[in-house]
Enzyme design. Structure first.
Site, PDB file in Angstrom:
ATOM      1  N   LYS A  48       0.815  -1.225   0.000  1.00 48.78           N
ATOM      2  CA  LYS A  48       0.000   0.000   0.000  1.00 48.78           C
ATOM      3  C   LYS A  48       0.842   1.266   0.000  1.00 48.78           C
ATOM      4  O   LYS A  48       0.333   2.339  -0.316  1.00 48.78           O
ATOM      5  CB  LYS A  48      -0.967  -0.014   1.180  1.00 48.78           C
ATOM      6  CG  LYS A  48      -2.008  -1.115   1.081  1.00 48.78           C
ATOM      7  CD  LYS A  48      -2.922  -0.938  -0.121  1.00 48.78           C
ATOM      8  CE  LYS A  48      -3.916  -2.071  -0.240  1.00 48.78           C
ATOM      9  NZ  LYS A  48      -4.839  -1.924  -1.362  1.00 48.78           N
TER      10      LYS A  48
HETATM   11  N1  PMP Z   1      -3.439  -8.268   1.182  1.00 47.65           N
HETATM   12  C1  PMP Z   1      -3.544  -7.345   2.144  1.00 47.65           C
HETATM   13  C2  PMP Z   1      -2.990  -7.634   3.495  1.00 47.65           C
HETATM   14  C3  PMP Z   1      -4.176  -6.123   1.890  1.00 47.65           C
HETATM   15  O1  PMP Z   1      -4.289  -5.198   2.869  1.00 47.65           O
HETATM   16  C4  PMP Z   1      -4.717  -5.910   0.596  1.00 47.65           C
HETATM   17  C5  PMP Z   1      -5.426  -4.614   0.316  1.00 47.65           C
HETATM   18  N2  PMP Z   1      -6.775  -4.548   0.677  1.00 47.65           N
HETATM   19  C6  PMP Z   1      -4.598  -6.914  -0.375  1.00 47.65           C
HETATM   20  C7  PMP Z   1      -3.940  -8.061  -0.046  1.00 47.65           C
HETATM   21  C8  PMP Z   1      -5.185  -6.779  -1.755  1.00 47.65           C
HETATM   22  O2  PMP Z   1      -4.584  -5.773  -2.522  1.00 47.65           O
HETATM   23  P1  PMP Z   1      -5.472  -4.893  -3.476  1.00 47.65           P
HETATM   24  O3  PMP Z   1      -6.328  -3.996  -2.608  1.00 47.65           O
HETATM   25  O4  PMP Z   1      -4.495  -4.125  -4.289  1.00 47.65           O
HETATM   26  O5  PMP Z   1      -6.337  -5.783  -4.293  1.00 47.65           O
END
Ligand code: PMP
Length: 346
Positions: A48
């Site tokens: 993130k």
């Molecule tokens: N794994 C974790 C621990 C996350 O916080 C997130 C984000 N919500 C994701 C995977 C998935 O990533 P994305 O939001 O880019 O699909």
């Protein structure tokens, strides 16, 4: 001093360029080669950081953000931490509206990182004025010079991965990648990375990982939003009870569903076999690899990249706690091993 000597101006220079680490024992006997893109090497310990930095810098370029302005988001998770970190370095105020379900640990961490946290009641509808969505929207309306990140519906979330994660993986694998396996939450990671990779080689297979209790897989297959698919599950960060605008379903070839229990055991297995203390969704993504391998989906010369989104330190009292595992009933089946190897000397 020169940056080539591993000297940096501030932590933001460390966002991205995460390593690709070969998986060995957890995939022993599998056909193909498997590499993890280990996103905990970002300074905020998750993928993130990429979107927080990218979205904020795009807003600066468009003249929307000036020093002292406020950045708002609805999350107590990785995105909240990353936005708070970027805000510190760049001199913005950071407001995070979180659900009262968030652990006090998470809220304390965000406070330490300088964020102002609004804790909103968990058990109200999304359109209730007290919900964290509505509180964030109201604050955004009321504050001139504020930016609402809105990661589930922000195309810039996806673009961040198109411009960083995708090119990095292509370069690191010297164009030899055949499959990408990634958890989908907002869908930003998988969609942005996939778009870049498919532009280089349209034959690369893009496989999303979804949770039981989430609508994504069914929506991908039928384009139907089926509320009957929705029920509570424990993995945080993947799957969703709505269709995120940040997900580009057209660049994803298929979704695989994984259970809370299998994903938790697989996360613990990664720690024990690969020496990597990674988050719950890294366990989920690796669980998807196992299921695909069991179905005979990989060939000897395949090169599979799996995304490990964050670090295990966020889950000390969850998947890495034997007590939590027991409380969930995850040790009820035979052959499941507790981590405890403690001897108390009296
Ligand atoms: N794994 C974790 C621990 C996350 O916080 C997130 C984000 N919500 C994701 C995977 C998935 O990533 P994305 O939001 O880019 O699909």
């Amino acid at each position: 001093m020169k940056q080539s000597n591993q000297v940096f101006n501030n932590v933001l220079d460390l966002v991205g360029n995460t390593p690709l680490v070969r998986l060995n024992r957890i995939v022993s006997g599998f056909k193909g080669q498997f590499y993890a893109k280990v996103e905990s090497y970002n300074p905020g310990n998750s993928s993130k950081d990429r979107i927080a930095l990218y979205i904020i810098e795009q807003a600066e370029k468009q003249g929307i953000l000036k020093p002292g302005d406020t950045i708002i988001e609805t999350t107590s998770g990785n995105t909240g931490f990353s936005i708070a970190m970027v805000s510190i370095i760049k001199g913005y105020e950071c407001i995070l509206a979180v659900s009262s379900k968030s652990s006090t640990d998470k809220i304390e961490i965000l406070k330490t990182m300088g964020a102002k946290v609004y804790v909103c009641p968990a058990h109200v509808r999304a359109d209730d004025p007290r919900s964290y969505y509505e509180v964030a929207k109201r604050l955004h309306r009321e504050m001139k010079g504020s930016v609402y990140i809105n990661q589930y519906f922000n195309q810039l979330n996806t673009d961040a991965h198109y411009h960083s994660t995708g090119p990095e993986i292509w370069k690191q694998t010297e164009g030899r990648i055949t499959h990408l396996v990634a958890c989908s939450g907002t869908g930003g990671t998988i969609s942005g990375t996939a778009k870049y990779l498919k532009e280089q080689n349209p034959n690369i297979k893009i496989i999303g990982v979804d949770a039981y209790g989430s609508v994504l897989k069914k929506y991908h297959e039928t384009r139907e939003f089926d509320e009957k698919e929705i029920y509570p599950y424990r993995i945080e960060g993947l799957g969703k009870n709505l269709i995120p605008g940040a997900t580009n379903f057209d660049v994803i070839d298929e979704f695989v569903k994984v259970t809370d229990e299998d994903s938790a055991h697989t996360a613990r297995e990664i720690a024990k076999t690969e020496g990597m203390y990674v988050g719950y969704t890294s366990g989920a993504a690796t669980q998807a690899l196992k299921q695909l391998n069991d179905e005979g989906r990989f060939k000897q010369d395949d090169l599979v990249v799996v995304i490990y989104p964050d670090h295990g330190s966020r889950y000390v009292s969850k998947v890495y706690s034997d007590k939590w595992m027991k409380d969930q009933g995850f040790f009820d089946s035979v052959n499941q091993e507790a981590l405890e190897k403690i001897e108390y000397i009296k």
